[in-house]
Design an enzyme around this catalytic site. Structure first.
Site, PDB file in Angstrom:
ATOM      1  N   GLU A   1       0.827  -1.212   0.000  1.00  0.00           N
ATOM      2  CA  GLU A   1       0.000   0.000   0.000  1.00  0.00           C
ATOM      3  C   GLU A   1       0.861   1.262   0.000  1.00  0.00           C
ATOM      4  OE1 GLU A   1      -3.290   0.771  -0.062  1.00  0.00           O
ATOM      5  OE2 GLU A   1      -3.894  -1.301  -0.384  1.00  0.00           O
TER       6      GLU A   1
ATOM      7  N   GLN B   1       2.411   6.429  -4.547  1.00  0.00           N
ATOM      8  CA  GLN B   1       2.752   7.376  -5.625  1.00  0.00           C
ATOM      9  C   GLN B   1       3.421   6.687  -6.799  1.00  0.00           C
ATOM     10  OE1 GLN B   1       3.668   8.963  -2.404  1.00  0.00           O
ATOM     11  NE2 GLN B   1       2.894  11.026  -2.592  1.00  0.00           N
ATOM     12  N   THR B   2       3.276   5.370  -6.889  1.00  0.00           N
ATOM     13  CA  THR B   2       4.037   4.634  -7.900  1.00  0.00           C
ATOM     14  C   THR B   2       3.131   3.605  -8.570  1.00  0.00           C
ATOM     15  OG1 THR B   2       5.890   4.859  -6.368  1.00  0.00           O
ATOM     16  CG2 THR B   2       6.232   3.430  -8.239  1.00  0.00           C
TER      17      THR B   2
ATOM     18  N   CYS C   1     -11.575   2.904 -15.814  1.00  0.00           N
ATOM     19  CA  CYS C   1     -11.942   4.319 -15.699  1.00  0.00           C
ATOM     20  C   CYS C   1     -10.662   5.154 -15.656  1.00  0.00           C
ATOM     21  CB  CYS C   1     -12.804   4.542 -14.452  1.00  0.00           C
ATOM     22  SG  CYS C   1     -13.638   6.134 -14.477  1.00  0.00           S
TER      23      CYS C   1
ATOM     24  N   CYS D   1     -15.231   3.096 -21.237  1.00  0.00           N
ATOM     25  CA  CYS D   1     -16.597   2.971 -20.714  1.00  0.00           C
ATOM     26  C   CYS D   1     -17.314   1.726 -21.238  1.00  0.00           C
ATOM     27  CB  CYS D   1     -17.396   4.217 -21.034  1.00  0.00           C
ATOM     28  SG  CYS D   1     -16.672   5.688 -20.297  1.00  0.00           S
TER      29      CYS D   1
ATOM     30  N   CYS E   1     -23.692   5.191 -14.782  1.00  0.00           N
ATOM     31  CA  CYS E   1     -22.711   6.275 -14.681  1.00  0.00           C
ATOM     32  C   CYS E   1     -23.248   7.557 -15.314  1.00  0.00           C
ATOM     33  CB  CYS E   1     -21.405   5.862 -15.365  1.00  0.00           C
ATOM     34  SG  CYS E   1     -20.202   7.199 -15.382  1.00  0.00           S
TER      35      CYS E   1
END
Ligand code: SF4
Length: 365
Positions: A44, A49-50, A197, A204, A213
Site C-alpha cells: 500500500e 505514488q508509484t 476508468c 466505458c 454512470c
C-alpha cells in the site's frame, strides 16, 4: 448529497456489478496472494505514488530483504533507504522504518487492527488504512485514493473539483462498500480506476458501472473530474559539485533526516541565485555547506528532474579540493569515497545519473 444522487437500490446494484466484474477481471497481484498485514502495508505504501508495474520488483525485493515487521524495525535506516532507492518519495521509506519500530515496541510486533490506531502511524492516512484493514482483515473500511476519487466523481458527474467535495466522496465510498466483502469490493474499485476508468480515454464500453454512470450518460467522461486551477510549477536551478581530492576520492554528503530526500546521500551544491554564475554558486555553496575551498573545473553534465511541486535543473561540475577541513554544517555527515564504494550509499534518482556518467567517463577513459 450522495443520497440524493444514488438510491439504495442502485447502490446495491453497483456493489454487485463491481464484485462480479472483479471476480472475472480483477488483476492477479503479488500482495493479493497474502493476508499478512505487514506485506499488504508495504504494498500500500509503495503504491501511494508509484505504478503497479514499477512496484512489483521493489515489493518482492523488499520482502526478501525485510521479511517481517520485526526485521524491518531492527534494520539500519541507511539499508532501508538503499533498498528503496529509485522508488522516489523517500519519506515513505523513512515512515515505514519508523512505523515498524512503533509496532515492534508498542504493539508487540503485531499490526494493529483498530482504525484509530492505524491512522496514527507515520505515513498511513485514512485511505491507506482502509486499503490495509480491508485487504488483510476484511474490515469494512472504505478507501478514497486518486483513482477512486476519479471513478466516483464520474459516477455522479460531480460538477466541482473532487478536492472541494471530499466529504461527499468519502460518504459515497462508504455507502457503496460491501459490508460482507469489503476486501474484494475495495480491490475491485482500485482495479476499475486503474484499468477501465482511466484518467484519459476511459474504457466505458468495458465498464460494469456504465449503465448507472452519470458522466457516461451525459457524455462527460473525458471532461471529469473537474480540475482545480493550479499555479505554474516553480523551476529551480542548482549548481552541483563532484569534488575530487588528491587521492582521487569523491566527496559526498548525507542530507538532513527531515525534509525532501531526507537521509539520502548526494553530491553537494545548492540553488543558483539571480545574477550568479554556476561556478560562483558552487564555490559559495560548498563553503557555506561544508566549509572548504574548491576550484570549479569542467562542466560534467546538466540534467532535469521533476518533483511533485517543482522542477530542477542540475548543472554539474567536476571540482578540485583546495583547502579547509570538510565539516557537515548543513548536512548530517560527509565522506570521501571511491567510485566503486559509492554504490553502497542510497542516492536520489538525479544523483544516480551523475554516478552513471562518472563511471562512464572515468572508469572507461
Ligand atoms: S462508465 Fe466510463 S466514466 Fe463511468 S465509471 Fe465507467 S469507465 Fe468511468
Amino acid at each position: 448529497m450522495t443520497d440524493k444522487v444514488i438510491t439504495k437500490k442502485t447502490l446495491d446494484l453497483l456493489r454487485q456489478l463491481l464484485l462480479t466484474w472483479y471476480q472475472e477481471q480483477g488483476r492477479i497481484l503479488p500482495w493479493r496472494q497474502t493476508r499478512d498485514p505487514y506485506a499488504i502495508w508495504i504494498s500500500e505504501i509503495m503504491l501511494q505514488q508509484t505504478q503497479v508495474k514499477t512496484v512489483i520488483p521493489y515489493y518482492e525485493r523488499w520482502l526478501e530483504k525485510f521479511p517481517t515487521g520485526d526485521y524491518l524495525a531492527n534494520s539500519d535506516l541507511q539499508i532501508v533507504l538503499k533498498v528503496w532507492e529509485g522508488l522516489g518519495y523517500y519519506a515513505r521509506a523513512r515512515n515505514l522504518h519508523k512505523t515498524a519500530q512503533i509496532i515492534y515496541h508498542e504493539y508487540d510486533g503485531i499490526f494493529p487492527q483498530n482504525l484509530d490506531q492505524v491512522v496514527k502511524l507515520p505515513g498511513i492516512g485514512r485511505t491507506t488504512a482502509g486499503g490495509i484493514l480491508s485487504a488483510a482483515f476484511n474490515q469494512p473500511v472504505s478507501i478514497l485514493d486518486g483513482n477512486v476519487k476519479r471513478v466516483l466523481s464520474r459516477l455522479i458527474a460531480l460538477p466541482i473539483p473532487p478536492q472541494k467535495a471530499i466529504q461527499s466522496l468519502w460518504q459515497l465510498s462508504n455507502d457503496l462498500l460491501d459490508p460482507h466483502n469489503p476486501r474484494d469490493f475495495n480491490q475491485g474499485l482500485m482495479d476499475l480506476g486503474a484499468t477501465v476508468c482511466l484518467k484519459s480515454k476511459p474504457k466505458c464500453l468495458l465498464c460494469p458501472w456504465r449503465i448507472h454512470c452519470q458522466a457516461y450518460h451525459q457524455g462527460l467522461q473525458n471532461n471529469l473530474p473537474m480540475r482545480e486551477t493550479s499555479n505554474p510549477i516553480p523551476h529551480k536551478k542548482i549548481g552541483v559539485a563532484v569534488i575530487y581530492n588528491e587521492a582521487g576520492n569523491i566527496l559526498i554528503d548525507r542530507r538532513p533526516e527531515q525534509g525532501l530526500l531526507g537521509g539520502l546521500w548526494e553530491f553537494p551544491g545548492g540553488k543558483i541565485e539571480q545574477d550568479e554564475t554556476v561556478e560562483d554558486c558552487i564555490k559559495r555553496e560548498i563553503l557555506e555547506e561544508i566549509g572548504i575551498e574548491i576550484e570549479v573545473g569542467d562542466h560534467l553534465m546538466s540534467l532535469d528532474h521533476a518533483y511533485t511541486h517543482f522542477k530542477v535543473t542540475l548543472f554539474v561540475h567536476i571540482c578540485r579540493y583546495l583547502s579547509g577541513e570538510p565539516t557537515p554544517i548543513e548536512c548530517e555527515e560527509i565522506r570521501w569515497v571511491t567510485l566503486d564504494e559509492i554504490d553502497s550509499f542510497p542516492f536520489p534518482k538525479a544523483n544516480t545519473k551523475i554516478i552513471e556518467k562518472l563511471k562512464k567517463e572515468f572508469n572507461n577513459p
